[in-house]
Motif scaffolding. Structure first.
Motif, PDB file in Angstrom:
ATOM      1  N   VAL A  83       0.826  -1.140  -0.002  1.00 55.86           N
ATOM      2  CA  VAL A  83      -0.120   0.029   0.167  1.00 55.86           C
ATOM      3  C   VAL A  83       0.811   1.246  -0.048  1.00 55.86           C
ATOM      4  O   VAL A  83       0.299   2.526  -0.332  1.00 55.86           O
ATOM      5  N   ALA A  84       2.155   1.221   0.551  1.00 58.12           N
ATOM      6  CA  ALA A  84       2.832   2.390   0.323  1.00 58.12           C
ATOM      7  C   ALA A  84       4.381   2.235   0.181  1.00 58.12           C
ATOM      8  O   ALA A  84       5.477   2.291   0.859  1.00 58.12           O
ATOM      9  N   PRO A  85       4.600   1.623  -1.274  1.00 56.48           N
ATOM     10  CA  PRO A  85       5.765   1.246  -1.748  1.00 56.48           C
ATOM     11  C   PRO A  85       6.934   2.139  -1.614  1.00 56.48           C
ATOM     12  O   PRO A  85       7.997   2.066  -1.484  1.00 56.48           O
ATOM     13  N   SER A  86       6.585   3.666  -1.854  1.00 53.56           N
ATOM     14  CA  SER A  86       7.641   4.582  -1.755  1.00 53.56           C
ATOM     15  C   SER A  86       7.502   5.604  -0.889  1.00 53.56           C
ATOM     16  O   SER A  86       7.892   6.370  -0.712  1.00 53.56           O
ATOM     17  N   THR A  87       6.909   5.146   0.410  1.00 59.20           N
ATOM     18  CA  THR A  87       7.169   5.882   1.599  1.00 59.20           C
ATOM     19  C   THR A  87       8.099   5.700   2.381  1.00 59.20           C
ATOM     20  O   THR A  87       8.479   4.729   3.049  1.00 59.20           O
ATOM     21  N   ALA A  88       9.241   6.403   2.503  1.00 58.03           N
ATOM     22  CA  ALA A  88      10.632   6.255   2.891  1.00 58.03           C
ATOM     23  C   ALA A  88      10.597   5.846   4.464  1.00 58.03           C
ATOM     24  O   ALA A  88      11.169   5.028   4.748  1.00 58.03           O
ATOM     25  N   ARG A 141      -1.260   8.090  -1.528  1.00 61.10           N
ATOM     26  CA  ARG A 141      -2.289   8.395  -2.270  1.00 61.10           C
ATOM     27  C   ARG A 141      -2.696   9.983  -2.217  1.00 61.10           C
ATOM     28  O   ARG A 141      -3.443  10.611  -2.817  1.00 61.10           O
ATOM     29  N   GLY A 142      -1.567  10.737  -1.811  1.00 60.36           N
ATOM     30  CA  GLY A 142      -1.373  12.361  -1.846  1.00 60.36           C
ATOM     31  C   GLY A 142      -2.198  12.941  -0.763  1.00 60.36           C
ATOM     32  O   GLY A 142      -2.588  14.019  -1.092  1.00 60.36           O
ATOM     33  N   LEU A 143      -2.878  12.162   0.188  1.00 58.27           N
ATOM     34  CA  LEU A 143      -3.509  12.675   1.161  1.00 58.27           C
ATOM     35  C   LEU A 143      -2.657  13.412   2.440  1.00 58.27           C
ATOM     36  O   LEU A 143      -1.666  12.743   2.758  1.00 58.27           O
ATOM     37  N   PRO A 144      -3.018  14.420   3.019  1.00 59.71           N
ATOM     38  CA  PRO A 144      -1.911  14.977   4.031  1.00 59.71           C
ATOM     39  C   PRO A 144      -2.347  14.360   5.386  1.00 59.71           C
ATOM     40  O   PRO A 144      -2.555  14.848   6.318  1.00 59.71           O
TER      41      PRO A 144
END
Ligand code: ADP
Ligand code: ASP
Ligand code: MG
Length: 457
Positions: A83-88, A141-144
């Protein structure tokens, strides 16, 4: 800005596709102009695994623990990658919580036991991990989204494994933590179920406690609505695991919902309604698998409905204790001494009935049963029956239409009813019967009382 608390239970965040659905549901609410605050449970099944791990640590089964820890680690990393492959930041955050979990378990093995405070560190890991993953999925997904440590928001006493939140401290801490995030136009994401003592020890609120967390947070920030997203279409007219054709109740009063939860409707934790009542915040139960349904709305106003009753609820695993005064009369002070025996053993009594010389009570937590009986034997003859069940009919109209209670009892003719009670609020009729009869009695009662369909709203 209209703040809305959105709580997602374990089955609503069980895997990647479920978490994606959660993100879409939150996005939709935000697009509609609300300021969401998201509370999540552990991924489905994880709390059960953690509690089993805590048990394993108590008996020091090292290889089992290593294996279970590995599978928990793999599962969380796999869903995170999905669900979050590129969240460092996510990997490090998850690793931090998993390290804390491993440390608590190793300490237990080394010292030959798991202190209650450490047991809660273990149980709390599920919500810490899931909230990190959901926050990262939102970000992806671009939500803050902003991850918030729920332990900084919920302040509790030290009753580990079923801690009681301190209302004022929690209201202040939650508002101080969440309001600035909301005001900045961001979405706070926090785990349910967990809190912290004033001294800084991690605690948990008891099974199913994430609903309660959501309500506490909602009340602290004066939310416009508290949404409980789960795996059924709302509060149903009976437990769907027993009555397959139970229907959604579109509207419940706070009192009806609180009574249904208290008497076993698992879809709501029994304490959920109280914080909502304190600030008159509507609660909605919704299905994350079918987000377009209208669910169940719970408000202060008594509902207008075609049926005379709201719903049925039930609890299994009940113990009935009959206490008969040995002096053959209910002497002054007898009841006080009876209830003191339960108080001394920190055991809550659910249903009580009395006759001239005897009192019958039910308890659902029988861990201190032997001590209670020993205390009671000093003043009375005592008999104990296990494997009993409570079946409750709830509805506001019971307060004004006395014939309705007779209808409930009449419908159960032929079943071995052990206790019958209608308390002062008179919004429920409660029956105690042997557990073996529960399912047929509930199915029969549902057919008799809920045959008339509720009109669509
Ligand atoms: P979550 O993980 O979302 O918190 P729970 O398992 O705690 O979900 O609660 C939802 C479950 O409650 C349903 O799947 C259903 O089996 C059970 N349940 C029992 N009684 C009722 C009822 N009257 N209405 C709806 N659900 C009920
Ligand atoms: N995860 C916790 C439990 O399984 C709390 C909750 O889901 O409400 O009991
Ligand atoms: Mg639940």
């Amino acid at each position: 800005m209209r703040a809305v608390v959105m709580k997602f239970g374990g089955s609503s965040v069980i895997d990647g596709p479920a978490i994606d659905r959660v993100v879409s549901i939150v996005d939709r609410e935000r697009t509609a102009g609300s300021a969401p605050v998201v509370v999540v449970s552990a991924l489905g099944g994880v709390t059960d695994s953690l509690l089993a791990l805590a048990d394993g640590a108590r008996t020091a089964r090292k290889p089992l623990i290593a294996e279970a820890l590995k599978s928990l680690t793999d599962r969380h990393f796999a869903e995170a990658a999905r669900v979050a492959p590129s969240t460092a930041w996510l990997k490090d955050a998850l690793q931090g919580h998993l390290d804390e979990l491993r440390t608590a378990l190793s300490a237990a093995i080394d010292t030959g036991g798991l202190a209650p405070s450490q047991a809660d560190v273990v149980a709390a890991a599920g919500e810490l991990l899931s909230s990190r993953i959901v926050a990262a999925a939102m970000e992806q997904r671009g939500l803050p989204a902003v991850w918030v440590d729920a332990r900084d928001a919920i302040v509790t006493d030290e009753t580990y494994t079923r801690a009681t939140p301190l209302p004022e401290e929690t209201a202040q801490a939650s508002a101080a933590l969440l309001q600035p995030v909301i005001d900045a136009g961001k979405i706070p994401i926090l785990g349910g179920f967990i809190g912290r003592t004033v001294d800084g020890h991690t605690t948990t609120l008891g099974r199913g406690g994430s609903d309660y967390s959501a309500a506490l947070v909602g009340s602290a920030i004066g939310a416009a609505e508290i949404q409980i997203w789960t795996d059924v279409d709302g509060m149903l007219t009976a437990d769907p695991r027993i009555v397959a054709d139970a229907e959604v109740v579109s509207h419940l009063s706070f009192v009806e919902a609180a009574e249904l939860a208290y008497f076993g409707a698992k879809v709501l934790h029994p304490s959920t309604i109280f914080p909502a009542v304190s600030r008159n915040i509507p609660v909605r139960i919704l299905n994350s698998h079918r987000p377009d349904g209208s669910g169940t709305l719970i408000t202060a106003e008594p509902p207008v409905r075609s049926r005379p009753f709201a719903a049925l609820a039930c609890k299994r695993g009940i113990t009935v204790i009959d206490i008969t005064s040995t002096r053959m009369l209910m002497a002054h002070g007898f009841l006080r001494r009876v209830f003191e025996a339960f108080e001394r053993n920190a055991t809550a009594v659910d249903v009580v009935t009395t006759s001239e010389v005897s009192v019958s009570v039910t308890i659902d937590d029988n861990r201190r049963g032997a001590d209670i009986v020993a205390d009671l034997l000093e003043i009375a003859d005592v008999t104990v029956e296990e494997q009993m069940a409570i079946l409750t009919v709830v509805g506001e109209r019971l307060t004004t239409h006395s014939a309705l209670a007779a209808r409930v009892i009449g419908a159960l003719t032929g079943f071995p009813l052990r206790m019958i009670s209608q308390a002062a609020s008179r919004r429920n009729v409660t029956i105690v019967l042997p557990e073996a009869y529960l399912a047929p009695a509930m199915m029969h009662l549902h057919r008799e009382l809920f045959a008339v369909a509720e009109p669509a709203r």
